[in-house]
Design an enzyme around this catalytic site. Sequence first.
Site, PDB file in Angstrom:
ATOM      1  N   SER A 151      26.088  37.326  34.472  1.00 12.09           N
ATOM      2  CA  SER A 151      26.943  37.133  35.647  1.00 12.09           C
ATOM      3  C   SER A 151      26.109  36.999  36.907  1.00 12.09           C
ATOM      4  O   SER A 151      26.340  36.099  37.734  1.00 12.09           O
ATOM      5  CB  SER A 151      27.923  38.306  35.793  1.00 12.09           C
ATOM      6  OG  SER A 151      28.817  38.372  34.707  1.00 12.09           O
ATOM      7  N   ARG A 174      26.348  41.515  44.499  1.00 11.25           N
ATOM      8  CA  ARG A 174      27.268  42.495  43.907  1.00 11.25           C
ATOM      9  C   ARG A 174      28.681  42.341  44.458  1.00 11.25           C
ATOM     10  O   ARG A 174      29.661  42.567  43.745  1.00 11.25           O
ATOM     11  CB  ARG A 174      26.747  43.912  44.155  1.00 11.25           C
ATOM     12  CG  ARG A 174      25.518  44.259  43.346  1.00 11.25           C
ATOM     13  CD  ARG A 174      25.835  44.407  41.872  1.00 11.25           C
ATOM     14  NE  ARG A 174      24.653  44.683  41.078  1.00 11.25           N
ATOM     15  CZ  ARG A 174      24.678  44.977  39.774  1.00 11.25           C
ATOM     16  NH1 ARG A 174      25.844  45.018  39.143  1.00 11.25           N
ATOM     17  NH2 ARG A 174      23.560  45.193  39.118  1.00 11.25           N
ATOM     18  N   HIS A 177      30.057  39.476  42.619  1.00 12.34           N
ATOM     19  CA  HIS A 177      30.317  39.920  41.250  1.00 12.34           C
ATOM     20  C   HIS A 177      31.605  40.725  41.170  1.00 12.34           C
ATOM     21  O   HIS A 177      32.410  40.546  40.242  1.00 12.34           O
ATOM     22  CB  HIS A 177      29.130  40.756  40.764  1.00 12.34           C
ATOM     23  CG  HIS A 177      29.215  41.175  39.333  1.00 12.34           C
ATOM     24  ND1 HIS A 177      29.312  42.496  38.957  1.00 12.34           N
ATOM     25  CD2 HIS A 177      29.236  40.450  38.183  1.00 12.34           C
ATOM     26  CE1 HIS A 177      29.371  42.573  37.645  1.00 12.34           C
ATOM     27  NE2 HIS A 177      29.326  41.349  37.147  1.00 12.34           N
TER      28      HIS A 177
END
Length: 353
Positions: A151, A174, A177
Amino acid sequence: MKKALILLGHGSRLKEANESLYSLAKIIKSKSSLAIVQPAFLQLASPTLREGIESCLAQGASEIIVHPYFLYPGAHVLHDIPAIIEAARQDHPQVRIRLTPPLGIDDKLAEIVLERVAEIEKEANLPPDQELDSQQLDQLLSDPALIERKSLEIISAKIQEEAFPIPLRPIIKRVVHATADLAIVSDIRFSPHFYQQISTSLLQGAPIITDVFMLKEALNLSLLSKFRNPLFCFIRDREVREMAEKEKITRSMAAVRKGASLYPEGIYLFGNAPTALRELIQLYRRGKIAPAAVVGCPVGFVGASEVKRELCQTDLPYFTCLGARGGSAMAAAVINALLRELAKTQCQNSQNK
């Protein structure tokens, strides 16, 4: 002599579209010696040009320069805007009000266009997202670490990491994500001193206060215990409920007031309540709180966009995302990413000794 610049946009019914003008105004202010940089809109939004002029005068401007943030000299630039400025000159003859040309044709604009073309070409050259067969899917889903690694590889390939300071790049990835939204990168905003301030505070064991329990539960408790950061959420406290009823405010606002009374220099995280973030900003302006850092990511169609824009206009160490998007997952992603990077740095430093 106090000089003001009015950055004049067309205006839109979409608040998110208008926010880009505020962001540009902030950049211009940081890169210039102008005392005032005032966004304004010709129509469909406020402040209007006339309201912007009056705001500059109220702030003590003795000279006002109006820049129409338009590409071409159409009817607005040639007729509407000069008429408004002339009326303002008649009302305020003691103030010098000047009008610049619009953006027009410029080599720098051509360079920006070519940069945008290069970005899309880069994306086109990426390998296409491949559908997994059943066997590949079973193999991938049985390995959480592999899912995360792949990812992050996809995110790194599809966003422009180089647009952000190096220490913030893991945080940006992040956030993407956590939200599965590549486009959110363009709406992320942070103060210049955010990373240094929040990193130092986390290492010093600063308390962390969240607006809701969902956000509190999403934080990495093992890393927080490593750095000895106490974690609080006051929204369910009896004292907070009673304060909210008595003062006729939301429990989120009351929880921030309690946090301010106990931990005025804590790290404050917001992933749900715009009212809580607004309360913190107002307490800060009254000198009742001095947060070490603020992660302001409330979500919603009512109030969230405006409050986050207000946060960007403070001198607080902040991280936020413009518009209606946000949420506890986003706010938690910021802190968890920071904690991981700090732990990694500590580990590397100990190995080098």
